[in-house]
Design a protein around this motif. Structure first.
Motif, PDB file in Angstrom:
ATOM      1  N   ILE A 138      39.715  44.525  29.535  1.00  0.00           N
ATOM      2  CA  ILE A 138      38.993  45.658  30.132  1.00  0.00           C
ATOM      3  C   ILE A 138      37.873  46.064  29.176  1.00  0.00           C
ATOM      4  CG2 ILE A 138      39.161  48.026  30.976  1.00  0.00           C
ATOM      5  CD1 ILE A 138      42.175  47.500  31.403  1.00  0.00           C
ATOM      6  N   PRO A 139      36.611  45.899  29.543  1.00  0.00           N
ATOM      7  CA  PRO A 139      35.508  46.277  28.655  1.00  0.00           C
ATOM      8  C   PRO A 139      35.495  47.776  28.391  1.00  0.00           C
ATOM      9  CG  PRO A 139      34.748  44.837  30.432  1.00  0.00           C
ATOM     10  CD  PRO A 139      36.130  45.265  30.782  1.00  0.00           C
ATOM     11  N   ALA A 140      34.964  48.147  27.245  1.00  0.00           N
ATOM     12  CA  ALA A 140      34.884  49.574  26.891  1.00  0.00           C
ATOM     13  C   ALA A 140      34.028  50.343  27.878  1.00  0.00           C
ATOM     14  CB  ALA A 140      34.317  49.711  25.483  1.00  0.00           C
ATOM     15  N   THR A 141      33.097  49.659  28.538  1.00  0.00           N
ATOM     16  CA  THR A 141      32.191  50.327  29.483  1.00  0.00           C
ATOM     17  C   THR A 141      32.750  50.374  30.902  1.00  0.00           C
ATOM     18  OG1 THR A 141      31.073  48.208  29.825  1.00  0.00           O
ATOM     19  CG2 THR A 141      30.149  49.677  28.159  1.00  0.00           C
ATOM     20  N   GLU A 142      33.953  49.827  31.109  1.00  0.00           N
ATOM     21  CA  GLU A 142      34.549  49.766  32.443  1.00  0.00           C
ATOM     22  C   GLU A 142      35.296  51.064  32.741  1.00  0.00           C
ATOM     23  OE1 GLU A 142      35.662  49.471  35.874  1.00  0.00           O
ATOM     24  OE2 GLU A 142      34.633  47.641  35.231  1.00  0.00           O
ATOM     25  N   SER A 143      34.751  51.850  33.665  1.00  0.00           N
ATOM     26  CA  SER A 143      35.339  53.166  33.974  1.00  0.00           C
ATOM     27  C   SER A 143      36.527  53.065  34.926  1.00  0.00           C
ATOM     28  CB  SER A 143      34.267  54.081  34.588  1.00  0.00           C
ATOM     29  OG  SER A 143      33.736  53.495  35.768  1.00  0.00           O
ATOM     30  N   GLN A 144      36.615  51.964  35.683  1.00  0.00           N
ATOM     31  CA  GLN A 144      37.680  51.820  36.668  1.00  0.00           C
ATOM     32  C   GLN A 144      38.919  51.119  36.111  1.00  0.00           C
ATOM     33  OE1 GLN A 144      37.309  53.175  39.739  1.00  0.00           O
ATOM     34  NE2 GLN A 144      35.305  53.904  39.033  1.00  0.00           N
ATOM     35  N   GLY A 145      38.841  50.683  34.851  1.00  0.00           N
ATOM     36  CA  GLY A 145      39.984  50.018  34.248  1.00  0.00           C
ATOM     37  C   GLY A 145      40.227  48.621  34.760  1.00  0.00           C
ATOM     38  N   ARG A 146      39.205  47.989  35.290  1.00  0.00           N
ATOM     39  CA  ARG A 146      39.349  46.635  35.826  1.00  0.00           C
ATOM     40  C   ARG A 146      39.206  45.590  34.722  1.00  0.00           C
ATOM     41  NH1 ARG A 146      34.906  47.231  40.478  1.00  0.00           N
ATOM     42  NH2 ARG A 146      33.868  48.063  38.621  1.00  0.00           N
ATOM     43  N   ILE A 147      39.979  44.524  34.864  1.00  0.00           N
ATOM     44  CA  ILE A 147      39.917  43.426  33.906  1.00  0.00           C
ATOM     45  C   ILE A 147      38.738  42.519  34.229  1.00  0.00           C
ATOM     46  CG2 ILE A 147      41.121  41.385  33.024  1.00  0.00           C
ATOM     47  CD1 ILE A 147      43.752  42.808  33.619  1.00  0.00           C
ATOM     48  N   HIS A 148      37.926  42.230  33.236  1.00  0.00           N
ATOM     49  CA  HIS A 148      36.786  41.330  33.407  1.00  0.00           C
ATOM     50  C   HIS A 148      37.076  40.002  32.703  1.00  0.00           C
ATOM     51  CE1 HIS A 148      33.427  44.281  34.656  1.00  0.00           C
ATOM     52  NE2 HIS A 148      34.607  44.845  34.886  1.00  0.00           N
ATOM     53  N   THR A 149      36.475  38.944  33.203  1.00  0.00           N
ATOM     54  CA  THR A 149      36.593  37.622  32.584  1.00  0.00           C
ATOM     55  C   THR A 149      35.226  37.185  32.086  1.00  0.00           C
ATOM     56  OG1 THR A 149      38.429  36.987  34.046  1.00  0.00           O
ATOM     57  CG2 THR A 149      37.212  35.207  32.951  1.00  0.00           C
ATOM     58  N   SER A 150      35.167  36.822  30.823  1.00  0.00           N
ATOM     59  CA  SER A 150      33.932  36.349  30.204  1.00  0.00           C
ATOM     60  C   SER A 150      34.220  35.073  29.432  1.00  0.00           C
ATOM     61  CB  SER A 150      33.354  37.417  29.262  1.00  0.00           C
ATOM     62  OG  SER A 150      33.183  38.653  29.925  1.00  0.00           O
ATOM     63  N   THR A 151      33.147  34.385  29.048  1.00  0.00           N
ATOM     64  CA  THR A 151      33.332  33.137  28.305  1.00  0.00           C
ATOM     65  C   THR A 151      32.364  33.047  27.136  1.00  0.00           C
ATOM     66  OG1 THR A 151      31.748  31.862  29.617  1.00  0.00           O
ATOM     67  CG2 THR A 151      34.019  31.899  30.400  1.00  0.00           C
ATOM     68  N   ALA A 152      32.727  32.205  26.198  1.00  0.00           N
ATOM     69  CA  ALA A 152      31.845  31.827  25.096  1.00  0.00           C
ATOM     70  C   ALA A 152      32.058  30.337  24.850  1.00  0.00           C
ATOM     71  CB  ALA A 152      32.159  32.619  23.831  1.00  0.00           C
ATOM     72  N   THR A 153      31.011  29.632  24.485  1.00  0.00           N
ATOM     73  CA  THR A 153      31.133  28.210  24.191  1.00  0.00           C
ATOM     74  C   THR A 153      31.032  27.990  22.687  1.00  0.00           C
ATOM     75  OG1 THR A 153      28.754  27.816  24.436  1.00  0.00           O
ATOM     76  CG2 THR A 153      30.119  27.550  26.393  1.00  0.00           C
ATOM     77  N   VAL A 154      31.789  27.026  22.208  1.00  0.00           N
ATOM     78  CA  VAL A 154      31.812  26.716  20.778  1.00  0.00           C
ATOM     79  C   VAL A 154      31.515  25.233  20.594  1.00  0.00           C
ATOM     80  CG1 VAL A 154      33.201  26.657  18.670  1.00  0.00           C
ATOM     81  CG2 VAL A 154      33.505  28.528  20.314  1.00  0.00           C
ATOM     82  N   ALA A 155      30.544  24.928  19.749  1.00  0.00           N
ATOM     83  CA  ALA A 155      30.259  23.554  19.346  1.00  0.00           C
ATOM     84  C   ALA A 155      30.586  23.421  17.868  1.00  0.00           C
ATOM     85  CB  ALA A 155      28.791  23.202  19.599  1.00  0.00           C
ATOM     86  N   VAL A 156      31.162  22.296  17.494  1.00  0.00           N
ATOM     87  CA  VAL A 156      31.541  22.038  16.102  1.00  0.00           C
ATOM     88  C   VAL A 156      30.871  20.735  15.679  1.00  0.00           C
ATOM     89  CG1 VAL A 156      33.445  21.749  14.486  1.00  0.00           C
ATOM     90  CG2 VAL A 156      33.751  23.171  16.507  1.00  0.00           C
ATOM     91  N   LEU A 157      29.877  20.840  14.804  1.00  0.00           N
ATOM     92  CA  LEU A 157      29.089  19.679  14.407  1.00  0.00           C
ATOM     93  C   LEU A 157      29.408  19.285  12.972  1.00  0.00           C
ATOM     94  CD1 LEU A 157      25.648  20.952  15.743  1.00  0.00           C
ATOM     95  CD2 LEU A 157      27.420  19.723  17.005  1.00  0.00           C
TER      96      LEU A 157
END
Length: 365
Positions: A183-202
């Motif tokens: 649940i993001p800090a900016t989410e007033s309704q308490g809904r769960i959000h899904t986000s992603t990040a990509t990681v490369a290892v060189l």
């Protein structure tokens, strides 16, 4: 297997002798190579010595089986020694599996925000903190080379160097898409959000691994920038290296870690060489290991190697099964990645052993 073990045992003896050679001591690069190879072969050499000693002890114990007064004691010793020898044979079989030649190298980590907007940027910084804690515990050092930070405390992209023995071995399983559910800090309704990040290892490129023509690199120098203005470099020492600008082969590397323009330039060219080396490796392996060529993916939610579920305090690695699959999120985010990394290593060894046994069966048929 026996012939291969004999070859490696002979190589270990040769490496030990070379380490005592003044000529090797005088050559820093050669001495580092020998030291690294000695460290790689030492577990195998230690097991071989133990196996030879156990075989001698086992032969002596079996001789005592003919003595009525010693038979019971000898039988127990034979069973114990036989079990240990069997375990050693299994361990040696694992040590003979192909190893990644990049394992001991330093690495460049590239973390990028995927889907999810500002929350994805915050997750990038969460991963950076996780990796820094994990590296500290592993005796490795993380140095941030460049970061596109936001006023909210997140970052759209972070480039960092991880240095120390075994850096690539410790981080190679992090390549791919990481998904966070919270649940993001900016989410007033308490809904769960899904986000992603990509990681490369060189893995860091070897000096002779890739040819970087500096005439194809444009170097730009400018003043370092950072979020909030704290600790920002006030000299024109940040370096941007652009390889084959304006072409499909273009690669851009930014380094503003040091206050020295020369050091930033050297590091930027080093990272650029690592990217080129990775590009060439991926091209060579495209048919056999297409996943290496696309290790990061597009950043879509459906492409994931691991999920960080905050409401359920659970980290799920989707490459693992059974009890290894899930871990407590608070423990992992504190830097305890080692159990997951170890489980991924075991799973890879099991796949290699299975492939070897199938090849043996196919050869026998």
């Amino acid at each position: 297997m026996t012939s291969r073990l004999e070859e490696l045992a002979a190589e270990f003896g040769l490496v030990e002798r070379r380490l005592g050679d003044p000529a090797a001591l005088a050559d820093g690069r050669e001495y580092a190579r020998l030291t690294r190879r000695h460290r790689e072969l030492l577990p195998l050499a230690t097991l071989l010595r133990e196996r030879d000693e156990l075989r001698g002890d086992l032969a002596g114990a079996r001789e005592l089986l003919t003595d009525p007064d010693m038979r019971e004691l000898a039988a127990g010793e034979v069973a114990q020694l036989s079990a240990r020898l069997e375990a050693i044979e299994s361990e040696l079989e694992v040590l003979l599996l192909p190893t990644d030649p990049d394992d001991a190298k330093d690495v460049v980590l590239e973390l990028r925000a995927g889907t999810g907007g500002a929350e994805a940027g915050l997750f990038v910084m969460d991963l950076l903190r996780l990796y820094t804690r994990y590296a500290d515990g592993a005796g490795l050092k993380v140095s941030v080379l460049d970061a596109n930070e936001s006023d909210l405390g997140g970052a759209s992209r972070v480039v960092a160097e991880v240095s120390g023995d075994g850096a690539f071995r410790a981080f190679k399983w992090e390549r791919g898409v990481h998904r966070v559910q919270r649940i993001p800090a900016t989410e007033s309704q308490g809904r769960i959000h899904t986000s992603t990040a990509t990681v490369a290892v060189l893995p860091e490129a070897e000096p002779d691994e890739v040819h970087l023509d500096v005439s194809e690199v444009r170097i730009d120098v400018y003043r370092s920038q950072g979020a909030g203005g704290q600790g920002v470099n006030t000299t024109d020492s940040a370096v941007r290296a652009v390889y084959r600008a304006g072409t499909p082969d273009e690669i851009v590397v930014v380094c503003q870690d040091s206050r020295s323009q020369i050091k930033n330039r050297e590091k930027a060219l080093q990272v650029l060489a690592s990217r080129l080396a990775e590009r060439e490796r991926a091209a060579r392996d495209a048919q056999e290991r297409t996943e290496r060529a696309s290790q990061v993916g597009s950043g879509e939610r459906s492409e994931k190697i691991r999920t960080y579920n905050y409401p359920q305090n659970r980290v799920t690695d989707h490459r693992l099964e059974g009890d290894d699959k899930n871990s407590p999120l608070d423990v992992v985010m504190a830097g305890a990645l080692s159990p997951i990394v170890a489980a991924l290593g075991r799973a890879e060894r099991e796949r290699q052993l299975l492939a070897m046994s199938q090849e043996d069966e196919h050869g026998a048929a």
